[in-house]
Design a protein around this motif. Sequence first.
Motif, mmCIF file in Angstrom:
data_model
loop_
_atom_site.group_PDB
_atom_site.id
_atom_site.type_symbol
_atom_site.label_atom_id
_atom_site.label_comp_id
_atom_site.label_asym_id
_atom_site.label_seq_id
_atom_site.Cartn_x
_atom_site.Cartn_y
_atom_site.Cartn_z
ATOM 1 N N SER A 89 -3.478 0.739 -3.089
ATOM 2 C CA SER A 89 -2.020 0.890 -3.146
ATOM 3 C C SER A 89 -1.486 1.552 -1.883
ATOM 4 O O SER A 89 -0.357 1.274 -1.453
ATOM 5 C CB SER A 89 -1.623 1.718 -4.373
ATOM 6 O OG SER A 89 -2.228 3.011 -4.336
ATOM 7 N N ASP A 90 -2.294 2.424 -1.261
ATOM 8 C CA ASP A 90 -1.882 3.035 0.003
ATOM 9 C C ASP A 90 -1.786 1.981 1.104
ATOM 10 O O ASP A 90 -0.843 1.964 1.892
ATOM 11 C CB ASP A 90 -2.878 4.126 0.418
ATOM 12 C CG ASP A 90 -2.937 5.270 -0.576
ATOM 13 O OD1 ASP A 90 -1.866 5.657 -1.091
ATOM 14 O OD2 ASP A 90 -4.040 5.772 -0.844
ATOM 15 N N GLU A 93 1.307 -0.058 0.598
ATOM 16 C CA GLU A 93 2.519 0.662 0.970
ATOM 17 C C GLU A 93 2.719 0.662 2.479
ATOM 18 O O GLU A 93 3.830 0.440 2.977
ATOM 19 C CB GLU A 93 2.448 2.097 0.453
ATOM 20 C CG GLU A 93 3.711 2.913 0.724
ATOM 21 C CD GLU A 93 3.644 4.291 0.092
ATOM 22 O OE1 GLU A 93 4.543 5.091 0.376
ATOM 23 O OE2 GLU A 93 2.696 4.563 -0.680
ATOM 24 N N GLY A 96 3.801 -2.658 3.753
ATOM 25 C CA GLY A 96 5.224 -2.854 3.512
ATOM 26 C C GLY A 96 6.071 -2.243 4.602
ATOM 27 O O GLY A 96 7.118 -2.790 4.981
ATOM 28 N N MET A 97 5.637 -1.104 5.135
ATOM 29 C CA MET A 97 6.365 -0.476 6.240
ATOM 30 C C MET A 97 6.367 -1.379 7.462
ATOM 31 O O MET A 97 7.398 -1.597 8.095
ATOM 32 C CB MET A 97 5.730 0.868 6.597
ATOM 33 C CG MET A 97 5.901 1.967 5.579
ATOM 34 S SD MET A 97 5.057 3.474 6.098
ATOM 35 C CE MET A 97 5.818 3.755 7.710
ATOM 36 N N GLU A 102 9.844 -1.242 4.570
ATOM 37 C CA GLU A 102 10.103 -0.615 3.278
ATOM 38 C C GLU A 102 9.071 0.491 3.019
ATOM 39 O O GLU A 102 7.868 0.245 3.159
ATOM 40 C CB GLU A 102 10.007 -1.646 2.153
ATOM 41 C CG GLU A 102 11.044 -2.750 2.238
ATOM 42 C CD GLU A 102 10.843 -3.797 1.149
ATOM 43 O OE1 GLU A 102 9.827 -3.717 0.400
ATOM 44 O OE2 GLU A 102 11.689 -4.682 1.038
ATOM 45 N N PRO A 103 9.469 1.682 2.601
ATOM 46 C CA PRO A 103 10.858 2.149 2.470
ATOM 47 C C PRO A 103 11.495 2.516 3.803
ATOM 48 O O PRO A 103 12.697 2.614 3.915
ATOM 49 C CB PRO A 103 10.713 3.376 1.575
ATOM 50 C CG PRO A 103 9.374 3.927 1.928
ATOM 51 C CD PRO A 103 8.514 2.721 2.171
#
Length: 216
Positions: A89-90, A93, A96-97, A102-103
């Motif tokens: 999951s890291d 994430e 996604g950046m 995101e975020p």
Amino acid sequence: MLAAQARRDLAGARLETPDDALAAALVAGGLTLRRAATDMRHELTDVPEPVPLPAGWSWGTRRVGTTTWPRGWRAAYGPDHPDGPWQPSDTAEVRGMFERAEPVPPLLPASARVVGPDGRSAGHVLAAGPVPWTEDVCAWILNLGVAPAAQRRGLGRALLGHALHGARAAGLPRVGLSVADGNPARRMYDEAGFRPVARVLTVALPGDDGSPDALP
């Protein structure tokens, strides 16, 4: 009373607080202290000189590849790391950046990875900024790590210096980070000129149905 109100009003959320008494009351009530850390800042008016990489080591591309960056992350965040092992999951994430901002998008001038003589990623620093979760304007070091086999070569200091100089070149006035209790990198941050600004205790609160907290 405050602990009970927090459990009621923030059910299912992750509570971050500087209040030791509140965190202790929640833990006494059966919840788990997920993380104890110190938020730190570096004012970029006085930045240490860059630390050169040792012979045979080089700066790698900032692009997230299918094997390069994730392999380095897994190596640097092993099972004994104060923040725990690196999780899939890291990786998702961080991808996604880079891929969707995101975020927040990465701050590329302050992000880098180090490649060893064998061509493998051995360390990295990933920064973003300015970030929306602070009241002050700053870049934020999301993670910085060096694989165990590559430690004691000054790579951590080189990566940290790269992030500081990159953030200043990007026009940001300061750099922030959060370091968990027990992380030996705290000494490096102190020596580089970071100062503590807040104590942050993280407790995951159960949902309204009373289910145990399941936040990572």
